[in-house]
Write an enzyme that holds these catalytic residues in place. Structure first.
Site, mmCIF file in Angstrom:
data_model
loop_
_atom_site.group_PDB
_atom_site.id
_atom_site.type_symbol
_atom_site.label_atom_id
_atom_site.label_comp_id
_atom_site.label_asym_id
_atom_site.label_seq_id
_atom_site.Cartn_x
_atom_site.Cartn_y
_atom_site.Cartn_z
ATOM 1 N N HIS B 55 0.855 -1.181 0.000
ATOM 2 C CA HIS B 55 0.000 0.000 0.000
ATOM 3 C C HIS B 55 0.901 1.244 0.000
ATOM 4 O O HIS B 55 2.068 1.191 0.408
ATOM 5 C CB HIS B 55 -0.912 0.007 1.232
ATOM 6 C CG HIS B 55 -2.085 -0.909 1.111
ATOM 7 N ND1 HIS B 55 -3.200 -0.803 1.908
ATOM 8 C CD2 HIS B 55 -2.327 -1.950 0.281
ATOM 9 C CE1 HIS B 55 -4.082 -1.742 1.581
ATOM 10 N NE2 HIS B 55 -3.569 -2.457 0.598
ATOM 11 N N GLU B 57 1.003 3.893 1.876
ATOM 12 C CA GLU B 57 1.543 4.320 3.173
ATOM 13 C C GLU B 57 2.732 3.455 3.596
ATOM 14 O O GLU B 57 3.744 3.959 4.110
ATOM 15 C CB GLU B 57 0.478 4.226 4.278
ATOM 16 C CG GLU B 57 -0.763 5.059 4.047
ATOM 17 C CD GLU B 57 -1.867 4.255 3.366
ATOM 18 O OE1 GLU B 57 -1.598 3.558 2.363
ATOM 19 O OE2 GLU B 57 -3.015 4.336 3.841
ATOM 20 N N CYS B 85 -6.047 1.929 5.983
ATOM 21 C CA CYS B 85 -6.656 0.665 6.433
ATOM 22 C C CYS B 85 -5.978 0.238 7.736
ATOM 23 O O CYS B 85 -5.063 0.909 8.220
ATOM 24 C CB CYS B 85 -6.476 -0.407 5.356
ATOM 25 S SG CYS B 85 -4.767 -0.994 5.204
ATOM 26 N N CYS B 88 -2.155 -0.254 7.413
ATOM 27 C CA CYS B 88 -1.390 0.995 7.301
ATOM 28 C C CYS B 88 -1.465 1.819 8.582
ATOM 29 O O CYS B 88 -0.480 2.455 8.983
ATOM 30 C CB CYS B 88 -1.872 1.777 6.083
ATOM 31 S SG CYS B 88 -1.460 0.917 4.543
#
Lengths: 151, 151
Positions: B55, B57, B85, B88
Protein backbone atom coordinates in the site's frame (compact mmCIF):
# COMPACT_ATOMS: atom_id res chain seq x y z
CA UNK A 1 -1.92 -23.30 28.19
CA UNK A 2 -2.19 -26.16 25.74
CA UNK A 3 0.07 -29.21 25.92
CA UNK A 4 0.18 -30.76 22.48
CA UNK A 5 2.86 -31.84 20.02
CA UNK A 6 4.00 -28.73 18.14
CA UNK A 7 3.20 -28.95 14.41
CA UNK A 8 6.21 -28.63 12.09
CA UNK A 9 5.34 -25.14 10.75
CA UNK A 10 5.02 -23.76 14.29
CA UNK A 11 8.31 -25.43 15.25
CA UNK A 12 9.89 -23.64 12.29
CA UNK A 13 8.30 -20.34 13.36
CA UNK A 14 9.75 -20.83 16.86
CA UNK A 15 13.20 -21.48 15.35
CA UNK A 16 12.87 -18.22 13.37
CA UNK A 17 11.87 -16.41 16.57
CA UNK A 18 15.03 -17.74 18.24
CA UNK A 19 17.17 -16.49 15.37
CA UNK A 20 15.52 -13.05 15.67
CA UNK A 21 16.45 -12.94 19.37
CA UNK A 22 20.04 -13.87 18.52
CA UNK A 23 20.18 -10.70 16.40
CA UNK A 24 18.70 -8.48 19.10
CA UNK A 25 15.20 -8.40 17.64
CA UNK A 26 12.02 -9.15 19.57
CA UNK A 27 11.67 -12.93 19.07
CA UNK A 28 8.74 -13.52 16.73
CA UNK A 29 8.78 -15.88 13.75
CA UNK A 30 6.25 -16.78 11.06
CA UNK A 31 5.81 -19.16 8.13
CA UNK A 32 3.25 -19.41 5.31
CA UNK A 33 2.29 -22.93 4.28
CA UNK A 34 0.46 -24.14 1.19
CA UNK A 35 -0.46 -27.80 0.74
CA UNK A 36 1.96 -28.81 3.47
CA UNK A 37 4.88 -26.89 2.00
CA UNK A 38 6.52 -23.76 3.46
CA UNK A 39 6.37 -21.10 0.71
CA UNK A 40 7.47 -18.10 2.77
CA UNK A 41 9.00 -17.37 6.14
CA UNK A 42 10.03 -14.37 8.17
CA UNK A 43 11.24 -13.14 11.50
CA UNK A 44 10.99 -9.86 13.28
CA UNK A 45 13.66 -7.45 11.99
CA UNK A 46 12.66 -3.77 12.36
CA UNK A 47 15.81 -2.75 14.22
CA UNK A 48 18.36 -4.33 11.92
CA UNK A 49 16.60 -3.33 8.70
CA UNK A 50 15.44 0.13 9.86
CA UNK A 51 11.96 -0.87 8.70
CA UNK A 52 9.06 -0.42 11.14
CA UNK A 53 6.92 -2.74 9.00
CA UNK A 54 9.42 -5.64 9.18
CA UNK A 55 7.35 -7.88 11.42
CA UNK A 56 7.60 -11.66 11.01
CA UNK A 57 4.12 -11.99 9.47
CA UNK A 58 4.66 -9.20 6.91
CA UNK A 59 8.00 -10.74 5.90
CA UNK A 60 6.49 -14.24 5.57
CA UNK A 61 3.50 -12.96 3.57
CA UNK A 62 5.69 -10.91 1.23
CA UNK A 63 7.99 -13.88 0.67
CA UNK A 64 5.11 -16.27 0.01
CA UNK A 65 3.36 -13.89 -2.40
CA UNK A 66 6.64 -13.44 -4.24
CA UNK A 67 7.14 -17.24 -4.39
CA UNK A 68 3.78 -17.88 -6.04
CA UNK A 69 3.65 -14.60 -8.01
CA UNK A 70 0.24 -13.65 -6.66
CA UNK A 71 -0.80 -11.02 -4.11
CA UNK A 72 -3.55 -13.38 -2.91
CA UNK A 73 -2.49 -16.27 -0.66
CA UNK A 74 -5.80 -18.08 -0.92
CA UNK A 75 -5.60 -21.65 0.48
CA UNK A 76 -2.50 -20.71 2.47
CA UNK A 77 -2.04 -20.90 6.24
CA UNK A 78 0.04 -18.58 8.41
CA UNK A 79 1.79 -19.84 11.55
CA UNK A 80 3.18 -17.19 13.87
CA UNK A 81 4.57 -17.35 17.40
CA UNK A 82 2.68 -14.29 18.70
CA UNK A 83 -0.80 -12.89 18.27
CA UNK A 84 -0.63 -10.50 15.27
CA UNK A 85 -0.76 -6.72 15.77
CA UNK A 86 -3.16 -4.49 13.78
CA UNK A 87 -0.65 -4.04 10.95
CA UNK A 88 -0.09 -7.77 10.57
CA UNK A 89 -3.77 -8.67 10.97
CA UNK A 90 -4.49 -6.18 8.17
CA UNK A 91 -1.81 -7.79 6.00
CA UNK A 92 -3.42 -11.20 6.67
CA UNK A 93 -6.75 -9.80 5.44
CA UNK A 94 -5.22 -8.33 2.26
CA UNK A 95 -3.39 -11.61 1.56
CA UNK A 96 -6.61 -13.62 2.05
CA UNK A 97 -4.84 -16.10 4.37
CA UNK A 98 -7.22 -19.03 4.94
CA UNK A 99 -6.15 -20.11 8.42
CA UNK A 100 -4.17 -18.26 11.08
CA UNK A 101 -2.41 -20.24 13.81
CA UNK A 102 -0.74 -18.22 16.55
CA UNK A 103 1.06 -19.45 19.66
CA UNK A 104 1.23 -16.83 22.43
CA UNK A 105 -1.53 -14.36 23.20
CA UNK A 106 -0.58 -10.65 23.27
CA UNK A 107 -2.97 -8.60 25.40
CA UNK A 108 -0.82 -5.46 24.94
CA UNK A 109 -0.04 -5.46 21.20
CA UNK A 110 -2.34 -8.10 19.75
CA UNK A 111 -5.22 -7.04 17.50
CA UNK A 112 -6.95 -10.38 16.88
CA UNK A 113 -8.42 -11.20 20.30
CA UNK A 114 -7.51 -7.83 21.86
CA UNK A 115 -7.54 -4.11 21.10
CA UNK A 116 -8.56 -3.31 17.53
CA UNK A 117 -9.85 -6.89 16.90
CA UNK A 118 -9.27 -6.34 13.19
CA UNK A 119 -11.22 -9.40 11.97
CA UNK A 120 -14.30 -8.64 14.05
CA UNK A 121 -15.68 -5.61 12.21
CA UNK A 122 -18.44 -5.82 9.61
CA UNK A 123 -16.19 -3.95 7.14
CA UNK A 124 -13.50 -6.67 7.33
CA UNK A 125 -13.18 -8.02 3.76
CA UNK A 126 -11.88 -11.43 4.73
CA UNK A 127 -11.76 -13.29 8.01
CA UNK A 128 -9.34 -16.22 8.35
CA UNK A 129 -10.13 -19.16 10.58
CA UNK A 130 -8.19 -18.46 13.79
CA UNK A 131 -6.53 -21.03 16.06
CA UNK A 132 -4.29 -20.25 19.02
CA UNK A 133 -2.41 -21.71 21.96
CA UNK A 134 -0.22 -24.44 20.45
CA UNK A 135 3.41 -23.52 21.11
CA UNK A 136 2.29 -20.82 23.55
CA UNK A 137 4.60 -21.91 26.39
CA UNK A 138 7.66 -21.96 24.11
CA UNK A 139 6.86 -18.66 22.40
CA UNK A 140 6.06 -16.84 25.64
CA UNK A 141 9.24 -18.18 27.23
CA UNK A 142 11.34 -16.82 24.34
CA UNK A 143 9.77 -13.37 24.78
CA UNK A 144 10.15 -13.40 28.57
CA UNK A 145 13.81 -14.41 28.36
CA UNK A 146 14.48 -11.74 25.73
CA UNK A 147 12.92 -8.89 27.67
CA UNK A 148 14.40 -10.02 31.00
CA UNK A 149 17.91 -9.89 29.50
CA UNK A 150 17.29 -6.35 28.22
CA UNK A 151 16.16 -4.88 31.51
CA UNK B 1 -15.99 18.53 1.75
CA UNK B 2 -13.31 21.12 2.45
CA UNK B 3 -12.39 23.78 -0.09
CA UNK B 4 -8.86 24.90 0.67
CA UNK B 5 -5.58 25.20 -1.24
CA UNK B 6 -3.97 21.76 -1.36
CA UNK B 7 -0.64 21.66 0.53
CA UNK B 8 2.37 20.60 -1.55
CA UNK B 9 2.82 17.16 0.09
CA UNK B 10 -0.84 16.27 -0.56
CA UNK B 11 -0.51 17.50 -4.15
CA UNK B 12 2.46 15.14 -4.53
CA UNK B 13 0.46 12.28 -2.95
CA UNK B 14 -2.34 12.95 -5.48
CA UNK B 15 0.21 12.85 -8.33
CA UNK B 16 1.45 9.49 -7.02
CA UNK B 17 -2.15 8.25 -6.87
CA UNK B 18 -2.60 9.24 -10.52
CA UNK B 19 0.54 7.32 -11.50
CA UNK B 20 -0.78 4.25 -9.64
CA UNK B 21 -4.00 4.43 -11.65
CA UNK B 22 -2.00 4.66 -14.87
CA UNK B 23 -0.48 1.29 -13.97
CA UNK B 24 -3.82 -0.33 -13.17
CA UNK B 25 -3.47 -0.02 -9.40
CA UNK B 26 -6.12 1.46 -7.10
CA UNK B 27 -5.13 5.15 -7.05
CA UNK B 28 -3.69 5.93 -3.63
CA UNK B 29 -0.49 7.89 -3.01
CA UNK B 30 1.46 8.85 0.12
CA UNK B 31 4.46 10.91 1.18
CA UNK B 32 6.40 11.25 4.43
CA UNK B 33 7.65 14.73 5.25
CA UNK B 34 10.23 15.86 7.79
CA UNK B 35 10.97 19.54 8.38
CA UNK B 36 9.26 20.45 5.12
CA UNK B 37 11.20 17.93 3.05
CA UNK B 38 9.80 14.77 1.42
CA UNK B 39 11.92 11.87 2.72
CA UNK B 40 9.84 8.99 1.40
CA UNK B 41 6.99 8.43 -1.01
CA UNK B 42 4.89 5.56 -2.26
CA UNK B 43 1.90 4.55 -4.31
CA UNK B 44 -0.37 1.59 -4.24
CA UNK B 45 1.24 -1.36 -6.07
CA UNK B 46 0.02 -4.77 -4.81
CA UNK B 47 -0.98 -6.05 -8.25
CA UNK B 48 2.18 -5.18 -10.12
CA UNK B 49 4.54 -6.26 -7.34
CA UNK B 50 2.55 -9.33 -6.19
CA UNK B 51 2.79 -7.93 -2.67
CA UNK B 52 -0.43 -7.61 -0.64
CA UNK B 53 1.35 -5.24 1.77
CA UNK B 54 2.36 -2.79 -0.98
CA UNK B 55 0.00 0.00 0.00
CA UNK B 56 1.07 3.61 -0.55
CA UNK B 57 1.54 4.32 3.17
CA UNK B 58 3.68 1.21 3.80
CA UNK B 59 5.86 2.06 0.79
CA UNK B 60 6.28 5.69 1.90
CA UNK B 61 7.09 4.69 5.49
CA UNK B 62 9.60 2.04 4.40
CA UNK B 63 11.28 4.52 2.05
CA UNK B 64 11.44 7.25 4.70
CA UNK B 65 12.82 4.91 7.38
CA UNK B 66 15.45 3.74 4.92
CA UNK B 67 16.34 7.36 4.05
CA UNK B 68 17.02 8.33 7.66
CA UNK B 69 18.31 4.90 8.79
CA UNK B 70 15.87 4.67 11.68
CA UNK B 71 12.75 2.58 12.18
CA UNK B 72 11.18 5.48 14.11
CA UNK B 73 9.84 8.39 12.08
CA UNK B 74 9.41 10.68 15.08
CA UNK B 75 8.70 14.30 14.03
CA UNK B 76 7.61 13.10 10.58
CA UNK B 77 4.22 13.67 8.95
CA UNK B 78 2.41 11.31 6.58
CA UNK B 79 0.17 12.64 3.81
CA UNK B 80 -2.04 10.08 2.08
CA UNK B 81 -4.92 10.44 -0.36
CA UNK B 82 -7.20 7.88 1.38
CA UNK B 83 -8.04 7.02 4.97
CA UNK B 84 -5.54 4.30 6.01
CA UNK B 85 -6.66 0.66 6.43
CA UNK B 86 -5.84 -1.37 9.57
CA UNK B 87 -2.50 -2.53 8.15
CA UNK B 88 -1.39 1.00 7.30
CA UNK B 89 -2.71 2.49 10.54
CA UNK B 90 -0.68 -0.15 12.38
CA UNK B 91 2.41 0.75 10.35
CA UNK B 92 1.86 4.42 11.25
CA UNK B 93 1.82 3.44 14.94
CA UNK B 94 5.03 1.39 14.66
CA UNK B 95 6.74 4.23 12.78
CA UNK B 96 5.66 6.78 15.42
CA UNK B 97 4.40 9.18 12.74
CA UNK B 98 3.64 12.51 14.47
CA UNK B 99 0.85 13.80 12.23
CA UNK B 100 -1.39 11.99 9.75
CA UNK B 101 -3.12 13.96 7.00
CA UNK B 102 -5.52 12.03 4.81
CA UNK B 103 -7.73 13.30 2.01
CA UNK B 104 -10.71 11.03 1.29
CA UNK B 105 -12.66 9.16 3.93
CA UNK B 106 -13.03 5.36 3.44
CA UNK B 107 -16.07 4.00 5.27
CA UNK B 108 -15.50 0.51 3.77
CA UNK B 109 -11.76 -0.04 4.19
CA UNK B 110 -10.64 2.74 6.50
CA UNK B 111 -9.53 1.92 10.04
CA UNK B 112 -8.93 5.39 11.49
CA UNK B 113 -12.45 6.82 11.71
CA UNK B 114 -14.19 3.55 10.76
CA UNK B 115 -14.08 -0.19 11.47
CA UNK B 116 -11.13 -1.21 13.64
CA UNK B 117 -10.35 2.44 14.62
CA UNK B 118 -6.77 1.37 15.30
CA UNK B 119 -5.71 4.53 17.17
CA UNK B 120 -8.69 4.53 19.50
CA UNK B 121 -7.85 1.56 21.75
CA UNK B 122 -6.18 1.89 25.14
CA UNK B 123 -3.49 -0.59 24.00
CA UNK B 124 -2.45 1.67 21.09
CA UNK B 125 1.22 2.52 21.74
CA UNK B 126 1.24 5.78 19.81
CA UNK B 127 -1.52 7.99 18.45
CA UNK B 128 -0.65 10.50 15.73
CA UNK B 129 -2.51 13.77 15.42
CA UNK B 130 -5.08 13.14 12.68
CA UNK B 131 -6.32 15.65 10.09
CA UNK B 132 -8.58 14.88 7.15
CA UNK B 133 -10.56 16.34 4.29
CA UNK B 134 -8.07 18.50 2.37
CA UNK B 135 -7.77 17.08 -1.14
CA UNK B 136 -10.82 14.90 -0.52
CA UNK B 137 -12.66 15.93 -3.71
CA UNK B 138 -9.62 15.24 -5.90
CA UNK B 139 -8.75 11.91 -4.23
CA UNK B 140 -12.34 10.63 -4.28
CA UNK B 141 -12.69 11.64 -7.93
CA UNK B 142 -9.57 9.63 -8.84
CA UNK B 143 -10.99 6.55 -7.11
CA UNK B 144 -14.45 6.97 -8.65
CA UNK B 145 -13.02 7.35 -12.15
CA UNK B 146 -10.78 4.31 -11.65
CA UNK B 147 -13.53 1.99 -10.44
CA UNK B 148 -16.04 3.26 -13.00
CA UNK B 149 -13.64 2.38 -15.85
CA UNK B 150 -13.19 -1.15 -14.43
CA UNK B 151 -16.86 -2.02 -14.21
Amino acid sequence: MTRWPIPDPMARALALARSAAAEGEVPVGAVVVRAGEVIGEGRNAPRGTHDPTAHAEVAAIRAAASTIGDERLTDCDLYVTLEPCAMCAGAIVHARIARLYYAASDPKGGAVAHGARVFDHPQCLHRPEVYSGIGEAEAADLLRTFFRARR
